[in-house]
Design a protein around this motif. Structure first.
Motif, PDB file in Angstrom:
ATOM      1  N   ALA A  49      51.746  -5.282  50.058  1.00 11.79           N
ATOM      2  CA  ALA A  49      51.002  -6.383  49.446  1.00 11.79           C
ATOM      3  C   ALA A  49      49.587  -5.916  49.168  1.00 11.79           C
ATOM      4  N   GLU A  50      48.926  -6.615  48.258  1.00  8.33           N
ATOM      5  CA  GLU A  50      47.531  -6.325  47.920  1.00  8.33           C
ATOM      6  C   GLU A  50      46.658  -7.459  48.446  1.00  8.33           C
ATOM      7  N   PHE A  51      45.471  -7.087  48.975  1.00  9.01           N
ATOM      8  CA  PHE A  51      44.581  -8.063  49.597  1.00  9.01           C
ATOM      9  C   PHE A  51      43.175  -7.924  49.022  1.00  9.01           C
ATOM     10  N   LYS A  52      42.513  -9.045  48.888  1.00  4.78           N
ATOM     11  CA  LYS A  52      41.092  -9.084  48.537  1.00  4.78           C
ATOM     12  C   LYS A  52      40.402  -9.830  49.670  1.00  4.78           C
ATOM     13  N   ARG A 100      48.550 -11.127  47.443  1.00  4.52           N
ATOM     14  CA  ARG A 100      49.617 -11.161  46.442  1.00  4.52           C
ATOM     15  C   ARG A 100      50.589 -10.022  46.711  1.00  4.52           C
ATOM     16  N   THR A 101      51.847 -10.297  46.523  1.00  2.00           N
ATOM     17  CA  THR A 101      52.897  -9.306  46.776  1.00  2.00           C
ATOM     18  C   THR A 101      53.380  -8.628  45.508  1.00  2.00           C
ATOM     19  N   PRO A 150      48.457 -13.834  40.170  1.00  2.00           N
ATOM     20  CA  PRO A 150      47.252 -14.393  40.785  1.00  2.00           C
ATOM     21  C   PRO A 150      47.294 -14.295  42.307  1.00  2.00           C
ATOM     22  N   TYR A 151      46.105 -14.209  42.899  1.00  3.72           N
ATOM     23  CA  TYR A 151      46.002 -14.195  44.359  1.00  3.72           C
ATOM     24  C   TYR A 151      46.312 -15.592  44.907  1.00  3.72           C
ATOM     25  N   GLN A 152      46.984 -15.615  46.054  1.00  4.63           N
ATOM     26  CA  GLN A 152      47.120 -16.815  46.865  1.00  4.63           C
ATOM     27  C   GLN A 152      46.151 -16.669  48.036  1.00  4.63           C
ATOM     28  N   TYR A 153      45.288 -17.657  48.257  1.00  2.00           N
ATOM     29  CA  TYR A 153      44.191 -17.495  49.202  1.00  2.00           C
ATOM     30  C   TYR A 153      44.526 -18.080  50.566  1.00  2.00           C
ATOM     31  N   LEU A 154      44.224 -17.274  51.590  1.00  2.00           N
ATOM     32  CA  LEU A 154      44.390 -17.657  52.985  1.00  2.00           C
ATOM     33  C   LEU A 154      43.033 -18.078  53.542  1.00  2.00           C
ATOM     34  N   PHE A 155      42.995 -19.245  54.177  1.00  2.00           N
ATOM     35  CA  PHE A 155      41.765 -19.763  54.773  1.00  2.00           C
ATOM     36  C   PHE A 155      41.978 -19.887  56.285  1.00  2.00           C
ATOM     37  N   ILE A 156      41.258 -19.081  57.055  1.00  3.92           N
ATOM     38  CA  ILE A 156      41.324 -19.138  58.510  1.00  3.92           C
ATOM     39  C   ILE A 156      39.978 -19.608  59.030  1.00  3.92           C
ATOM     40  N   PRO A 157      39.926 -20.660  59.837  1.00  3.65           N
ATOM     41  CA  PRO A 157      38.637 -21.166  60.319  1.00  3.65           C
ATOM     42  C   PRO A 157      37.956 -20.158  61.243  1.00  3.65           C
ATOM     43  N   THR A 158      36.662 -20.046  61.114  1.00  2.00           N
ATOM     44  CA  THR A 158      35.884 -19.156  61.967  1.00  2.00           C
ATOM     45  C   THR A 158      35.217 -19.965  63.068  1.00  2.00           C
ATOM     46  N   GLY A 159      35.012 -19.297  64.203  1.00  2.00           N
ATOM     47  CA  GLY A 159      34.391 -19.952  65.345  1.00  2.00           C
ATOM     48  C   GLY A 159      32.881 -19.946  65.267  1.00  2.00           C
ATOM     49  N   PRO A 160      32.216 -20.342  66.348  1.00  2.00           N
ATOM     50  CA  PRO A 160      30.745 -20.393  66.353  1.00  2.00           C
ATOM     51  C   PRO A 160      30.088 -19.047  66.067  1.00  2.00           C
ATOM     52  N   LYS A 199      52.926 -18.447  57.918  1.00  2.00           N
ATOM     53  CA  LYS A 199      54.375 -18.298  57.885  1.00  2.00           C
ATOM     54  C   LYS A 199      54.817 -17.470  56.682  1.00  2.00           C
ATOM     55  N   ALA A 200      54.046 -17.537  55.592  1.00  2.00           N
ATOM     56  CA  ALA A 200      54.390 -16.773  54.392  1.00  2.00           C
ATOM     57  C   ALA A 200      53.558 -15.501  54.256  1.00  2.00           C
ATOM     58  N   TYR A 201      52.789 -15.148  55.294  1.00  2.00           N
ATOM     59  CA  TYR A 201      51.929 -13.958  55.224  1.00  2.00           C
ATOM     60  C   TYR A 201      52.815 -12.712  55.236  1.00  2.00           C
ATOM     61  N   PRO A 202      52.586 -11.749  54.334  1.00  2.00           N
ATOM     62  CA  PRO A 202      53.549 -10.653  54.151  1.00  2.00           C
ATOM     63  C   PRO A 202      53.454  -9.511  55.156  1.00  2.00           C
ATOM     64  N   VAL A 203      52.401  -9.421  55.947  1.00  2.00           N
ATOM     65  CA  VAL A 203      52.250  -8.311  56.892  1.00  2.00           C
ATOM     66  C   VAL A 203      51.910  -8.868  58.275  1.00  2.00           C
ATOM     67  N   PRO A 204      52.146  -8.095  59.344  1.00  2.00           N
ATOM     68  CA  PRO A 204      51.928  -8.614  60.703  1.00  2.00           C
ATOM     69  C   PRO A 204      50.518  -8.404  61.229  1.00  2.00           C
ATOM     70  N   PHE A 205      49.531  -8.306  60.358  1.00  2.00           N
ATOM     71  CA  PHE A 205      48.161  -8.084  60.813  1.00  2.00           C
ATOM     72  C   PHE A 205      47.189  -8.659  59.798  1.00  2.00           C
ATOM     73  N   ILE A 206      45.972  -8.910  60.251  1.00  2.00           N
ATOM     74  CA  ILE A 206      44.877  -9.365  59.398  1.00  2.00           C
ATOM     75  C   ILE A 206      43.704  -8.413  59.608  1.00  2.00           C
ATOM     76  N   VAL A 207      43.119  -7.943  58.506  1.00  2.00           N
ATOM     77  CA  VAL A 207      41.986  -7.016  58.564  1.00  2.00           C
ATOM     78  C   VAL A 207      40.749  -7.739  58.040  1.00  2.00           C
ATOM     79  N   THR A 208      39.679  -7.700  58.810  1.00  2.00           N
ATOM     80  CA  THR A 208      38.401  -8.296  58.383  1.00  2.00           C
ATOM     81  C   THR A 208      37.363  -7.195  58.230  1.00  2.00           C
ATOM     82  N   LEU A 209      36.348  -7.454  57.420  1.00  2.00           N
ATOM     83  CA  LEU A 209      35.272  -6.500  57.169  1.00  2.00           C
ATOM     84  C   LEU A 209      34.071  -6.876  58.035  1.00  2.00           C
ATOM     85  N   THR A 210      33.602  -5.929  58.847  1.00  2.00           N
ATOM     86  CA  THR A 210      32.468  -6.194  59.744  1.00  2.00           C
ATOM     87  C   THR A 210      31.202  -5.448  59.343  1.00  2.00           C
TER      88      THR A 210
END
Length: 321
Positions: A111-114, A133-134, A139-149, A214-225
């Motif tokens: 899959a491709e990620f932005k 997107r797979t 078009p990209y389908q956007y994932l929104f994950i809430p961030t903590g404090p 549930k529809a996420y194509p890979v078993p990990f999430i990568v964030t930019l720090t």
């Protein structure tokens, strides 16, 4: 002999007939610092990774490699596109740095990620945003994950880990309350200063994100720090040894066009036919421009020619007499 100069757009470097142009402007291999969270084992915590744009990063513990495709320092989008309310009169917001990557497994799936670095605010809650997107070109389908404090998704991953552990113990319709109870326990341990309103908003956002996963194509999430940004300029080197010939040819072409359109082309035809009593002269003419003036000049020429011929005939008769 060495020559040092700055090459800018529309300002090439000239050296002994050679022109050096700036033809493109791309990422020059920025170093990206990332965190990887495993969805199938969120309790393991974040794994730190580094890689340069254009290279592939080996994701240990998985069958995937992550190719870092591109990096963008700014991403200005309409505020309405992310359902955000802009500050003041600004109708656009800058989502900040982002990078594009391709996750490829050994089996060929991927899959491709932005991925955006800065959380965005929507309805009072901040979110980590990632386009997925797979199929390339869709078009990209956007994932929104809430961030903590602290602005990261670490709190969400702790909640997801606690849910996975509780799911193995609690089952059945009468035990659904563990979803809310588990959330309260996680907040009490990791974010005790969160207000009740903030807790409610975060809980709703977290449940929506879990449903999206549930529809996420890979078993990990990568964030930019973090990142070490580097630019690269593509140069085009050209040389035209026949420049002088081209200039002269251009000048001749312009002169020919001037002659074609502004100077008239005239043609006169004269036919002599012998008769018993003398010679008949037939004159015809054409002109490519201004036929009215040409007609007047042609009539004048015919008149003068008749006068000359008449004088010659008169002179001949006098000599014969």
């Amino acid at each position: 002999m060495l020559k040092e100069a700055n090459v800018r757009v529309n300002h090439p470097l000239s050296y002994e007939g050679v022109q050096i142009f700036q033809a493109s402007f791309v990422d020059g291999g920025s170093l990206l610092k990332m965190k990887r969270y495993m969805l199938n084992n969120p309790s393991a915590g974040a794994i730190h990774q580094e890689g340069r744009v254009g290279q592939a990063v080996d994701l240990s513990g998985t069958t995937y490699t992550l190719k870092l495709k591109n990096f963008s320092l700014d991403n200005v989008v309409p505020a309405a596109a992310i359902e955000s309310v802009p500050a003041g009169d600004q109708q656009h917001i800058n989502l900040g740095p982002s990078f594009t990557s391709i996750a490829q497994s050994g089996s060929g799936s991927g899959a491709e990620f932005k991925t955006y670095m800065q959380p965005i605010s929507k309805s009072g809650q901040s979110y980590f945003v990632q386009g997925v997107r797979t199929a390339f070109g869709t078009p990209y389908q956007y994932l929104f994950i809430p961030t903590g404090p602290n602005g990261s998704i670490g709190l969400f991953m702790k909640y997801l880990s606690a849910l996975q552990k509780q799911a193995t113990v609690n089952s059945g319709e009468n035990n659904k309350s563990y979803v809310l109870n588990t959330f309260r326990q996680v907040i009490a341990r990791n974010a005790p200063a969160m207000t009740p309103d903030a807790e409610a908003a975060y809980f709703q956002s977290a449940i929506s994100a879990i449903l999206q996963l549930k529809a996420y194509p890979v078993p990990f999430i990568v964030t930019l720090t973090g990142f070490d940004h580097r630019w690269a300029a593509g140069l085009e080197v050209t040389k035209w040894p026949a420049t002088i010939v081209i200039y002269w040819g251009c000048a001749v072409l312009v002169l020919g066009i001037f002659i074609l359109f502004y100077l008239p082309q005239r043609r006169l035809s004269v036919v002599l036919r012998a008769l018993t009593e003398g010679t008949e002269v037939i004159i015809g003419g054409t002109s490519s421009r201004n036929p009215y003036e040409f007609t007047k000049e042609f009539d004048g020429l015919v008149t003068r020619l008749r006068s000359v011929l008449k004088n010659q005939d008169d002179q001949k008769e006098n000599n014969d007499g």
